[in-house]
Design a protein around this motif. Structure first.
Motif, PDB file in Angstrom:
ATOM      1  N   SER A   5      24.922   0.036  10.887  1.00 51.10           N
ATOM      2  CA  SER A   5      25.074   1.400  10.420  1.00 51.10           C
ATOM      3  C   SER A   5      24.312   1.633   9.107  1.00 51.10           C
ATOM      4  O   SER A   5      23.737   0.635   8.474  1.00 51.10           O
ATOM      5  N   CYS A   6      24.265   2.924   8.964  1.00 54.87           N
ATOM      6  CA  CYS A   6      23.474   3.276   7.472  1.00 54.87           C
ATOM      7  C   CYS A   6      24.451   3.358   6.617  1.00 54.87           C
ATOM      8  O   CYS A   6      25.585   3.041   6.898  1.00 54.87           O
ATOM      9  N   CYS A   8      25.789   5.625   4.813  1.00 51.62           N
ATOM     10  CA  CYS A   8      26.831   6.547   4.804  1.00 51.62           C
ATOM     11  C   CYS A   8      27.635   6.546   6.106  1.00 51.62           C
ATOM     12  O   CYS A   8      28.938   7.161   6.144  1.00 51.62           O
ATOM     13  N   GLY A   9      27.393   5.882   7.162  1.00 54.00           N
ATOM     14  CA  GLY A   9      28.193   5.556   8.258  1.00 54.00           C
ATOM     15  C   GLY A   9      28.055   6.842   9.628  1.00 54.00           C
ATOM     16  O   GLY A   9      28.371   6.469  10.290  1.00 54.00           O
ATOM     17  N   GLN A  10      26.886   7.707   9.099  1.00 54.93           N
ATOM     18  CA  GLN A  10      26.730   8.770  10.158  1.00 54.93           C
ATOM     19  C   GLN A  10      25.778   8.118  11.566  1.00 54.93           C
ATOM     20  O   GLN A  10      25.992   8.830  12.626  1.00 54.93           O
ATOM     21  N   THR A  12      25.391   4.711  13.583  1.00 55.42           N
ATOM     22  CA  THR A  12      25.689   3.210  14.046  1.00 55.42           C
ATOM     23  C   THR A  12      25.328   2.758  15.015  1.00 55.42           C
ATOM     24  O   THR A  12      24.548   3.738  15.872  1.00 55.42           O
ATOM     25  N   CYS A  68      18.210   7.200   8.225  1.00 56.39           N
ATOM     26  CA  CYS A  68      19.408   8.308   8.219  1.00 56.39           C
ATOM     27  C   CYS A  68      18.778   9.622   7.423  1.00 56.39           C
ATOM     28  O   CYS A  68      18.521   9.254   6.412  1.00 56.39           O
ATOM     29  N   SER A  90      21.051  -3.914   7.606  1.00 58.06           N
ATOM     30  CA  SER A  90      21.811  -2.698   8.064  1.00 58.06           C
ATOM     31  C   SER A  90      22.883  -3.340   9.011  1.00 58.06           C
ATOM     32  O   SER A  90      23.785  -2.406   9.447  1.00 58.06           O
ATOM     33  N   ASP A  92      26.580  -4.827  10.005  1.00 60.85           N
ATOM     34  CA  ASP A  92      27.796  -4.758   9.413  1.00 60.85           C
ATOM     35  C   ASP A  92      28.424  -6.287   9.769  1.00 60.85           C
ATOM     36  O   ASP A  92      28.833  -6.781  10.939  1.00 60.85           O
TER      37      ASP A  92
END
Length: 133
Positions: A5-6, A8-10, A12, A68, A90, A92
């Motif tokens: 993910s990035c 900020c999580g926007q 994935t 992002c 990037s 997780d």
């Protein structure tokens, strides 16, 4: 299945196939876009499922970079070929991947040294960038 993910999580993504070992790119564009060299793996485009709105920047006539638009995280490099490059940082969690070499070493910044014993190519090296386990 590796996921990432990035910041900020926007955005994935999930990778549903093998990943190439990580290659460090020291070219001018990678250094400018990231602030240092870029460490990336890659996977077949069809094996990468992306959720969220990636902002694409055409950085050359043959490639574009995906990031992002909110937090600025650099996520992808998309050039010719069957694979999509993915920024190694990037992901997780652990990936089990290892750095396998360096490309565009002739362009590296003067403020650091490449001090490992991994293969170093002065420019692009298809032997390094197309390897998949």
């Amino acid at each position: 299945m590796p996921k990432g993910s990035c910041l900020c999580g926007q955005i994935t993504y999930t990778v549903n196939g093998p990943l190439r070992p990580v290659i460090a790119c020291h070219c001018r564009q990678c250094r400018k876009s990231s602030g240092h060299h870029v460490a990336a793996t890659s996977a077949a485009r069809g094996d990468v499922e992306v959720m969220g709105d990636v902002t694409w920047y055409t950085s050359s006539p043959t490639a574009r970079r995906g990031f992002c638009g909110t937090c600025g995280s650099q996520l992808f490099w998309d050039g010719a070929g069957q694979n999509l490059s993915i920024s190694a940082g990037s992901f997780d969690g652990d990936t089990g991947l290892r750095l396998a070499g360096h490309i565009f070493c002739a362009d590296k910044g003067d403020y650091y040294e490449i001090s490992d014993d991994l293969p170093c190519a002065d420019a692009e090296d298809p032997k390094l960038t197309t390897q998949v386990p």
